[in-house]
Design a protein around this motif. Structure first.
Motif, PDB file in Angstrom:
ATOM      1  N   ILE A  50      10.050  -3.045 -17.066  1.00  0.00           N
ATOM      2  CA  ILE A  50      10.371  -4.331 -16.676  1.00  0.00           C
ATOM      3  C   ILE A  50       9.375  -5.089 -17.145  1.00  0.00           C
ATOM      4  CG2 ILE A  50      10.451  -5.408 -14.576  1.00  0.00           C
ATOM      5  CD1 ILE A  50      11.970  -2.918 -13.501  1.00  0.00           C
ATOM      6  N   THR A  51       7.989  -4.751 -16.970  1.00  0.00           N
ATOM      7  CA  THR A  51       6.871  -5.614 -17.244  1.00  0.00           C
ATOM      8  C   THR A  51       6.163  -5.504 -18.559  1.00  0.00           C
ATOM      9  OG1 THR A  51       5.264  -4.003 -16.309  1.00  0.00           O
ATOM     10  CG2 THR A  51       6.192  -5.438 -14.689  1.00  0.00           C
ATOM     11  N   GLY A  52       6.394  -4.467 -18.893  1.00  0.00           N
ATOM     12  CA  GLY A  52       5.666  -4.225 -20.477  1.00  0.00           C
ATOM     13  C   GLY A  52       4.021  -3.959 -20.379  1.00  0.00           C
ATOM     14  N   GLU A  53       3.641  -3.915 -18.940  1.00  0.00           N
ATOM     15  CA  GLU A  53       2.018  -3.869 -18.763  1.00  0.00           C
ATOM     16  C   GLU A  53       1.743  -2.278 -18.552  1.00  0.00           C
ATOM     17  OE1 GLU A  53       0.960  -6.167 -15.628  1.00  0.00           O
ATOM     18  OE2 GLU A  53       1.586  -8.307 -16.652  1.00  0.00           O
ATOM     19  N   ASP A  54       0.666  -2.057 -19.334  1.00  0.00           N
ATOM     20  CA  ASP A  54       0.278  -0.416 -19.114  1.00  0.00           C
ATOM     21  C   ASP A  54      -0.197  -0.021 -18.208  1.00  0.00           C
ATOM     22  OD1 ASP A  54      -0.132   1.535 -21.423  1.00  0.00           O
ATOM     23  OD2 ASP A  54      -2.122   1.690 -20.459  1.00  0.00           O
ATOM     24  N   PRO A  55      -0.931  -0.867 -17.121  1.00  0.00           N
ATOM     25  CA  PRO A  55      -1.308  -0.201 -15.990  1.00  0.00           C
ATOM     26  C   PRO A  55      -0.305   0.351 -14.998  1.00  0.00           C
ATOM     27  CG  PRO A  55      -2.370  -2.103 -16.341  1.00  0.00           C
ATOM     28  CD  PRO A  55      -1.453  -2.194 -17.383  1.00  0.00           C
ATOM     29  N   TYR A  56       1.068  -0.034 -15.183  1.00  0.00           N
ATOM     30  CA  TYR A  56       2.340   0.746 -14.422  1.00  0.00           C
ATOM     31  C   TYR A  56       2.526   1.707 -14.898  1.00  0.00           C
ATOM     32  CZ  TYR A  56       3.487  -4.227 -12.442  1.00  0.00           C
ATOM     33  OH  TYR A  56       3.358  -5.281 -11.792  1.00  0.00           O
ATOM     34  N   LEU A  57       1.940   2.177 -15.880  1.00  0.00           N
ATOM     35  CA  LEU A  57       2.307   3.763 -16.347  1.00  0.00           C
ATOM     36  C   LEU A  57       1.346   4.833 -15.692  1.00  0.00           C
ATOM     37  CD1 LEU A  57       2.784   3.340 -20.303  1.00  0.00           C
ATOM     38  CD2 LEU A  57       4.552   3.824 -18.479  1.00  0.00           C
ATOM     39  N   ASP A  58       0.309   4.350 -14.658  1.00  0.00           N
ATOM     40  CA  ASP A  58      -0.378   5.340 -14.244  1.00  0.00           C
ATOM     41  C   ASP A  58       0.217   6.304 -13.317  1.00  0.00           C
ATOM     42  OD1 ASP A  58      -2.715   4.104 -15.126  1.00  0.00           O
ATOM     43  OD2 ASP A  58      -3.078   2.925 -13.483  1.00  0.00           O
ATOM     44  N   PRO A  59       1.164   5.913 -12.431  1.00  0.00           N
ATOM     45  CA  PRO A  59       2.128   7.040 -11.835  1.00  0.00           C
ATOM     46  C   PRO A  59       2.563   8.151 -12.749  1.00  0.00           C
ATOM     47  CG  PRO A  59       2.526   5.020 -10.811  1.00  0.00           C
ATOM     48  CD  PRO A  59       1.766   4.657 -12.039  1.00  0.00           C
ATOM     49  N   TYR A  60       3.151   7.503 -13.765  1.00  0.00           N
ATOM     50  CA  TYR A  60       3.746   8.399 -14.990  1.00  0.00           C
ATOM     51  C   TYR A  60       2.637   9.381 -15.548  1.00  0.00           C
ATOM     52  CZ  TYR A  60       5.644   9.964 -19.701  1.00  0.00           C
ATOM     53  OH  TYR A  60       5.979  10.512 -20.696  1.00  0.00           O
ATOM     54  N   ARG A  61       1.443   8.902 -15.853  1.00  0.00           N
ATOM     55  CA  ARG A  61       0.349   9.853 -16.441  1.00  0.00           C
ATOM     56  C   ARG A  61       0.066  10.877 -15.330  1.00  0.00           C
ATOM     57  NH1 ARG A  61      -1.617   4.636 -18.158  1.00  0.00           N
ATOM     58  NH2 ARG A  61      -1.338   4.369 -20.322  1.00  0.00           N
ATOM     59  N   GLU A 102       9.245   8.498 -13.005  1.00  0.00           N
ATOM     60  CA  GLU A 102      10.276   7.458 -13.140  1.00  0.00           C
ATOM     61  C   GLU A 102      10.036   6.163 -12.639  1.00  0.00           C
ATOM     62  OE1 GLU A 102      15.274   7.205 -12.061  1.00  0.00           O
ATOM     63  OE2 GLU A 102      14.012   8.747 -11.281  1.00  0.00           O
ATOM     64  N   THR A 103       9.232   5.870 -11.545  1.00  0.00           N
ATOM     65  CA  THR A 103       9.003   4.836 -11.130  1.00  0.00           C
ATOM     66  C   THR A 103       7.790   4.081 -11.962  1.00  0.00           C
ATOM     67  OG1 THR A 103       8.944   5.413  -8.704  1.00  0.00           O
ATOM     68  CG2 THR A 103       7.810   3.678  -9.292  1.00  0.00           C
ATOM     69  N   GLY A 104       6.990   4.721 -12.490  1.00  0.00           N
ATOM     70  CA  GLY A 104       5.932   4.375 -13.327  1.00  0.00           C
ATOM     71  C   GLY A 104       6.547   3.923 -14.729  1.00  0.00           C
ATOM     72  N   GLN A 105       7.627   4.572 -14.959  1.00  0.00           N
ATOM     73  CA  GLN A 105       8.385   4.399 -16.450  1.00  0.00           C
ATOM     74  C   GLN A 105       9.052   2.890 -16.267  1.00  0.00           C
ATOM     75  OE1 GLN A 105      12.080   5.375 -16.849  1.00  0.00           O
ATOM     76  NE2 GLN A 105      12.113   5.911 -19.159  1.00  0.00           N
ATOM     77  N   GLY A 128      11.278  -3.274 -27.286  1.00  0.00           N
ATOM     78  CA  GLY A 128      11.225  -4.518 -26.361  1.00  0.00           C
ATOM     79  C   GLY A 128      12.240  -4.160 -25.200  1.00  0.00           C
ATOM     80  N   LEU A 129      12.621  -5.011 -24.218  1.00  0.00           N
ATOM     81  CA  LEU A 129      12.929  -4.624 -22.793  1.00  0.00           C
ATOM     82  C   LEU A 129      14.599  -4.286 -22.987  1.00  0.00           C
ATOM     83  CD1 LEU A 129      13.004  -4.670 -19.854  1.00  0.00           C
ATOM     84  CD2 LEU A 129      13.326  -7.131 -19.982  1.00  0.00           C
ATOM     85  N   GLU A 130      15.160  -5.019 -23.870  1.00  0.00           N
ATOM     86  CA  GLU A 130      16.735  -4.764 -23.754  1.00  0.00           C
ATOM     87  C   GLU A 130      17.115  -3.467 -24.156  1.00  0.00           C
ATOM     88  OE1 GLU A 130      18.665  -7.926 -25.650  1.00  0.00           O
ATOM     89  OE2 GLU A 130      17.947  -9.366 -24.461  1.00  0.00           O
ATOM     90  N   PRO A 131      16.708  -2.890 -25.466  1.00  0.00           N
ATOM     91  CA  PRO A 131      17.010  -1.555 -25.679  1.00  0.00           C
ATOM     92  C   PRO A 131      16.753  -0.504 -24.725  1.00  0.00           C
ATOM     93  CG  PRO A 131      16.165  -2.585 -27.688  1.00  0.00           C
ATOM     94  CD  PRO A 131      16.045  -3.590 -26.398  1.00  0.00           C
ATOM     95  N   ALA A 132      15.486  -0.822 -23.959  1.00  0.00           N
ATOM     96  CA  ALA A 132      15.114   0.241 -22.909  1.00  0.00           C
ATOM     97  C   ALA A 132      15.994   0.291 -21.798  1.00  0.00           C
ATOM     98  CB  ALA A 132      13.546  -0.293 -22.616  1.00  0.00           C
ATOM     99  N   GLY A 149      12.239   6.435 -23.145  1.00  0.00           N
ATOM    100  CA  GLY A 149      12.163   5.112 -22.551  1.00  0.00           C
ATOM    101  C   GLY A 149      11.054   4.108 -22.829  1.00  0.00           C
ATOM    102  N   ILE A 150       9.918   4.866 -22.671  1.00  0.00           N
ATOM    103  CA  ILE A 150       8.391   4.081 -22.833  1.00  0.00           C
ATOM    104  C   ILE A 150       8.281   3.755 -24.086  1.00  0.00           C
ATOM    105  CG2 ILE A 150       5.877   4.294 -22.437  1.00  0.00           C
ATOM    106  CD1 ILE A 150       6.647   6.191 -19.993  1.00  0.00           C
TER     107      ILE A 150
END
Length: 487
Positions: free
Chosen positions: A69-80, A61-64, A132-136, A124-125
């Motif tokens: 919020i940022t839209g940057e892919d490295p934030y998805l590492d915890p999710y992966r 959930e944190t990674g997602q 974009g950000l708003e629908p998510a 959500g991802i």
């Protein structure tokens, strides 16, 4: 009655049973502690996997949210990492609680929620990537993820509550097993010490009483042994003197027996030589008798052959008569054939020549038959003469054979008497040798008896001395047992 050895054995048996009981209880307690420790570790592993499951979902959930919020892919590492770790933790939980149906039902209820929560995070991802950000953000604000996590937290809290209850129960079991083992070991040890003390005290008193009785008995026996040793020494001295006198007498008897044995041996040698000569003469007579028997058989064979030859001569004469008759008939036929051939003229000339040759052949056959008859008659006469001479010789041989058989029978009787004499001489020699050996054995036995008597006398002295020392030792032992001061 309980002997000292039986009492010691019984004491050791009771101690052995006590130690076996203490060891069994200690082993069972240690085994229970070990098994309970394994179950405690198992429960702690279940609790750890539950925490890892919830922690994995929260990391996902944190990674997602970081990615939204940022839209940057490295934030998805915890999710992966979470989408790999969460199924693994869930599978381990199912295996660890396979023996607990309540936990299995809770895991069965949590499994679709976990999958739904992971799918919601992925949704959500995907929305953030595409819209974009708003629908998510609106998707998160709907609160579906919070509802799923609340439900999962409720189920995992139930799992952890039951596992903690199990952990507490197993801790109480460990404490109970430890307390029981301590009580058993301490109580068993104290009981063993008390038993050993009581048995030691009882055995000491029993041993002292038995040793005192045994020492007193040894004192009495030592006194009796001294008296018997003195009597035995006196008897041994008298026996040694008697054995010396008997030895001298037996030595003289042995010398006489050896002289008799030598004479008997010489008689046996002469008798054996006579028997050998008799056997040799008997063999010669038997060979001569066999030779005469062979001559008789040969004469019988010659007579038989001569008679057979006479019969054959007669048979040859009969054959010659037939041949002579055939020659005459052939001659007559040849003459008639010649006459018929002359009457036939030229046509019978060749037949006339053949008939003439046949007649000549018949004449020669008749002439040869006459000569053969003459020879056969001469042979028959010689055979008759030979048969008569052979019969005379056969009678002479038969008479000689009967006389020689009588001589052979007489010689056999002589040889048998000589053999009997030899056997008697040999038996006398053997008996004399046995008598000499027996006297030697008696002499040796008497010498051994004398030596034994001397040794008995010496051992009697040693026995007397040993009995004296034994009496002194028994007094000292009795003093030690009864704690008496030396007087």
């Amino acid at each position: 009655m309980w002997t000292f050895g039986k009492k010691i054995a019984a004491g050791f048996a009771v101690l052995f049973l006590l130690f076996v009981g203490i060891g069994s209880v200690a082993y069972r307690s240690i085994d229970m502690l070990t098994q309970t420790s394994y179950r405690v570790a198992h429960t702690q592993t279940v609790l750890r996997d539950v925490d890892e499951l919830i922690s994995g979902l929260r990391q996902a959930e944190t990674g997602q949210r970081g990615f939204i919020i940022t839209g940057e892919d490295p934030y998805l590492d915890p999710y992966r990492r979470a989408i790999i770790a969460v199924p693994k933790s869930f599978q381990e939980l199912r295996e660890l609680t396979a023996d607990n149906p309540h936990q299995q039902r809770r895991l069965a209820a949590a499994e679709p929620l976990v999958q739904e929560r992971l799918d919601h995070l992925k949704e959500g991802i995907d929305v953030r990537r595409e819209a974009g950000l708003e629908p998510a953000a609106k998707l998160i604000q709907r609160g579906e993820g919070k509802r799923l996590m609340d439900e999962l937290n409720r189920l995992t809290n139930e799992i952890k509550t039951e596992e903690n209850a199990i952990l507490k129960q197993r801790a109480e079991e460990v404490e109970a097993a430890s307390s029981g083992a301590r009580r058993t070991i301490v109580g068993g040890t104290l009981l063993s010490l008390l038993f050993v003390t009581a048995v030691g005290f009882g055995l000491t008193r029993s041993l002292a009483n038995k040793v005192t009785a045994a020492v007193q008995h040894v004192q009495r026996s030592a006194t009796d042994l001294q008296t018997a040793a003195n009597e035995q020494a006196t008897a041994a001295r008298e026996s040694s003197t008697s054995m010396t006198e008997i030895t001298a007498t037996v030595t003289e008897l042995l010398a006489s027996a050896r002289q008799i044995a030598g004479s008997a041996q010489r008689v046996t040698t002469v008798a054996e030589e006579s028997a050998t000569a008799a056997k040799s003469g008997d063999g010669t007579v038997l060979q001569a008798n066999e030779s005469i028997t062979g001559i008789r058989q040969q004469v019988d064979l010659v007579v038989t052959h001569m008679l057979e030859l006479g019969k054959k001569s007669q048979q040859i004469g009969s054959v010659l008569d037939i041949v002579s008759e055939l020659a005459e008939q052939t001659n007559i036929l040849a003459i008639n054939a010649t006459i018929e051939a002359v009457g036939a003229g030229d046509a019978g000339r060749r037949f006339s020549a053949v008939a003439d040759e046949i007649r000549k052949l018949a004449d020669r056959v008749a002439s040869s038959t006459k000569e053969t008859r003459t020879l056969i008659d001469d042979v028959r006469g010689a055979v008759n003469t030979t048969v008569m001479a052979t019969e005379t010789a056969w009678k002479a041989v038969d008479t000689g054979s009967r006389q020689f058989a009588e001589v052979a029978t007489t010689f056999k009787q002589i040889a048998a008497l000589v053999v009997t004499t030899t056997e008697s001489a040999r038996e006398i020699s053997l008996a004399t040798q046995q008598q000499t050996t027996a006297v030697e054995q008696v002499n040796l036995a008497i010498a051994n008896t004398a030596q034994a008597a001397r040794e008995t006398e010496a051992s009697s002295q040693q026995t007397f001395q040993t009995a004296s020392r034994l009496a002194g030792l028994s007094k000292e032992l009795l003093r030690l047992v009864q704690h008496q001061p030396a007087g």
